[in-house]
Write a protein that holds these residues in place. Structure first.
Motif, PDB file in Angstrom:
ATOM      1  N   THR A 272     -23.232 -42.193 -22.793  1.00 18.57           N
ATOM      2  CA  THR A 272     -23.549 -43.548 -22.326  1.00 18.57           C
ATOM      3  C   THR A 272     -22.279 -44.311 -21.975  1.00 18.57           C
ATOM      4  O   THR A 272     -22.201 -44.974 -20.930  1.00 18.57           O
ATOM      5  N   ARG A 273     -21.278 -44.199 -22.823  1.00 12.53           N
ATOM      6  CA  ARG A 273     -20.010 -44.899 -22.548  1.00 12.53           C
ATOM      7  C   ARG A 273     -19.350 -44.381 -21.273  1.00 12.53           C
ATOM      8  O   ARG A 273     -18.794 -45.156 -20.488  1.00 12.53           O
ATOM      9  N   ARG A 274     -19.395 -43.060 -21.060  1.00  8.09           N
ATOM     10  CA  ARG A 274     -18.753 -42.496 -19.871  1.00  8.09           C
ATOM     11  C   ARG A 274     -19.476 -42.925 -18.594  1.00  8.09           C
ATOM     12  O   ARG A 274     -18.857 -43.431 -17.653  1.00  8.09           O
ATOM     13  N   VAL A 275     -20.786 -42.729 -18.559  1.00  6.32           N
ATOM     14  CA  VAL A 275     -21.535 -43.015 -17.330  1.00  6.32           C
ATOM     15  C   VAL A 275     -21.527 -44.513 -17.029  1.00  6.32           C
ATOM     16  O   VAL A 275     -21.526 -44.927 -15.861  1.00  6.32           O
ATOM     17  N   ALA A 276     -21.491 -45.337 -18.072  1.00  2.00           N
ATOM     18  CA  ALA A 276     -21.511 -46.794 -17.879  1.00  2.00           C
ATOM     19  C   ALA A 276     -20.219 -47.341 -17.279  1.00  2.00           C
ATOM     20  O   ALA A 276     -20.173 -48.497 -16.857  1.00  2.00           O
ATOM     21  N   LEU A 277     -19.169 -46.517 -17.236  1.00  2.00           N
ATOM     22  CA  LEU A 277     -17.883 -46.992 -16.707  1.00  2.00           C
ATOM     23  C   LEU A 277     -18.001 -47.491 -15.262  1.00  2.00           C
ATOM     24  O   LEU A 277     -17.253 -48.382 -14.850  1.00  2.00           O
ATOM     25  N   ALA A 284     -28.082 -51.756 -15.575  1.00  2.00           N
ATOM     26  CA  ALA A 284     -28.668 -50.837 -16.550  1.00  2.00           C
ATOM     27  C   ALA A 284     -28.435 -49.388 -16.135  1.00  2.00           C
ATOM     28  O   ALA A 284     -28.182 -49.088 -14.961  1.00  2.00           O
ATOM     29  N   LEU A 285     -28.523 -48.480 -17.102  1.00  6.74           N
ATOM     30  CA  LEU A 285     -28.456 -47.046 -16.846  1.00  6.74           C
ATOM     31  C   LEU A 285     -29.870 -46.478 -16.797  1.00  6.74           C
ATOM     32  O   LEU A 285     -30.758 -46.936 -17.519  1.00  6.74           O
ATOM     33  N   ARG A 286     -30.053 -45.454 -15.980  1.00  8.76           N
ATOM     34  CA  ARG A 286     -31.342 -44.768 -15.931  1.00  8.76           C
ATOM     35  C   ARG A 286     -31.272 -43.532 -16.834  1.00  8.76           C
ATOM     36  O   ARG A 286     -30.372 -42.707 -16.700  1.00  8.76           O
ATOM     37  N   ALA A 298     -25.961 -43.650 -13.384  1.00 14.67           N
ATOM     38  CA  ALA A 298     -25.549 -45.002 -12.997  1.00 14.67           C
ATOM     39  C   ALA A 298     -25.642 -45.060 -11.482  1.00 14.67           C
ATOM     40  O   ALA A 298     -24.855 -44.416 -10.776  1.00 14.67           O
ATOM     41  N   ILE A 299     -26.638 -45.778 -10.977  1.00  8.49           N
ATOM     42  CA  ILE A 299     -26.865 -45.833  -9.531  1.00  8.49           C
ATOM     43  C   ILE A 299     -26.969 -47.284  -9.091  1.00  8.49           C
ATOM     44  O   ILE A 299     -27.056 -48.198  -9.907  1.00  8.49           O
ATOM     45  N   GLY A 300     -26.946 -47.484  -7.790  1.00  6.14           N
ATOM     46  CA  GLY A 300     -27.132 -48.824  -7.255  1.00  6.14           C
ATOM     47  C   GLY A 300     -25.844 -49.514  -6.869  1.00  6.14           C
ATOM     48  O   GLY A 300     -25.866 -50.573  -6.269  1.00  6.14           O
ATOM     49  N   LYS A 324     -30.107 -51.239 -20.782  1.00  6.45           N
ATOM     50  CA  LYS A 324     -28.755 -51.798 -20.769  1.00  6.45           C
ATOM     51  C   LYS A 324     -27.898 -51.030 -21.768  1.00  6.45           C
ATOM     52  O   LYS A 324     -28.257 -50.925 -22.949  1.00  6.45           O
ATOM     53  N   PRO A 325     -26.779 -50.467 -21.318  1.00  2.00           N
ATOM     54  CA  PRO A 325     -26.016 -49.572 -22.188  1.00  2.00           C
ATOM     55  C   PRO A 325     -25.535 -50.214 -23.484  1.00  2.00           C
ATOM     56  O   PRO A 325     -25.588 -49.586 -24.538  1.00  2.00           O
TER      57      PRO A 325
END
Length: 383
Positions: A272-277, A284-286, A298-300, A324-325
């Motif tokens: 979660t921490r990596r992708v949220a960067l 938000a993350l999917r 992490a898109i958009g 939300k991460p």
């Protein structure tokens, strides 16, 4: 007034007394620490009409007396004194603090203008300090930080016969936990008590009293002021309770959920921490839970995108939720188990995902034995 006291003991006592005082007080006199020297040693107190701190320490008192001095300044001085006994002398409105070759002269504040420290009422019950501190750390993170709605900036304490419940919410998530409670006469009388305590105050109580054996808790109502007091190790913290009706959020928790996924807690936190960067603020993350594992996306954003897949064991139907991460990380950080279970609740609207329920998991097959539960509302998915 004259006394001599151990430097470390004095510094710790002053630090405790000022810890809960706000950085800016409405009245300058409320920034003071009241020091009372008597035959039994020293009593140090602070009070700003919302919260009070009081501690007793041993000292060699030559001349008893009472003095009021700027709390944060004294705390700064005490923390930097050399390793020697501290000598404290007052004369003609001035205070001399000497330690080794260091000496400070401070002005005293008018004691007669200082408010009376709240009295602690009869004990309502005892709670194990370590377990209580852990529960506060788990639950208080879900309390709101928005003062516009004060009632959800607190943690609701719910006293039952042999347990104490803690509940917090900020409308987007709910955290609950039960701890042991010895109610003595209150329990035998079958009384139920609730107390809505400011989350910040409760967090400081947890940190301060976390290794104190048992904490004595007193919930009292006097002169239209509802107070709670926590006492342990010759220290006491009192707080005004928040007025208002706490929302009935416990009913949001489902009795049973058949659709859930289990994964390694640390793996999910790190992914979660990596992708949220690459996420933009408040995005938000999917999370896609399937038979092949959990995929985070992490898109958009036009600037950057990211995805990662980790192992997960799914029971029930594949599910996609958008979370939300930071809210998810708060819940995962409070689980305290190697594995975590994320369960998916249903709503009447098939296009609207229900809250996810986060609980501890002893192993991939065995549910956790603790009572911590964290309910998080997903964001609506971007189509």
């Amino acid at each position: 007034m004259k006394f001599q006291v151990n430097r470390d003991v004095f510094s710790e006592a002053v630090s405790f007394a000022v810890k809960l005082l706000p950085q800016r007080t409405t009245l300058p006199i409320l920034s003071g620490v009241l020091i009372e020297a008597g035959d039994d040693g020293l009593v140090l107190s602070s009070f700003d009409y919302e919260v009070s701190s009081k501690t007793e320490i041993s000292a060699d008192v030559e001349e008893p007396g009472t003095v009021l001095v700027s709390g944060r300044l004294l705390a700064e001085i005490a923390s930097r004194l050399p390793n020697a006994p501290v000598r404290f002398v007052t004369e003609d409105g001035r205070i001399t603090v000497s330690c080794g070759s260091a000496s400070f002269t401070l002005l005293s504040m008018p004691v007669e203008e200082y408010p009376s420290i709240p009295e602690v009422g009869e004990q309502s019950g005892l709670v194990p300090a370590e377990e209580f501190a852990a529960a506060v750390a788990q639950v208080a993170v879900a309390a709101s930080r928005d003062d516009v709605t004060p009632v959800i900036t607190g943690v609701q304490l719910e006293v039952a016969e042999t347990s104490l419940g803690l509940v917090a919410t900020d409308r987007y998530r709910v955290a609950v936990r039960q701890v042991e409670w010895d109610g003595g006469s209150v329990a035998s009388a079958g009384e139920s008590l609730t107390a809505l305590v400011p989350a910040r105050t409760l967090q400081e109580v947890g940190k301060t009293f976390g290794h104190s054996g048992n904490i004595s808790v007193s919930i009292t109502s006097r002169d239209d002021r509802e107070l709670i007091a926590f006492t342990a190790d010759r220290k006491t913290v009192t707080s005004l309770l928040i007025k208002g009706n706490f929302p009935p959020v416990r009913r949001l928790f489902p009795d049973d959920v058949q659709n859930y996924a289990v994964m390694n807690t640390a793996d999910l936190i790190e992914a979660t921490r990596r992708v949220a960067l690459v996420l933009e603020r408040e995005a938000a993350l999917r999370y896609t839970f399937g038979e092949d594992g959990l995929t985070l996306e992490a898109i958009g954003s036009e600037q950057a995108q990211a995805s990662e897949t980790i192992d997960a064991v799914l029971t029930g139907d594949p599910t996609v939720v958008s979370l939300k991460p930071q809210f998810l990380l708060d819940g995962l950080g409070a689980v305290h188990s190697e594995f975590v279970r994320i369960a998916f609740t249903k709503t009447d609207n098939p296009n609207k995902p229900g809250p996810v329920l986060i609980t501890s998991q002893t192993s991939r097959e065995q549910a956790g034995s603790d009572s911590y539960r964290y309910l998080l509302q997903p964001n609506l998915l971007l189509r």
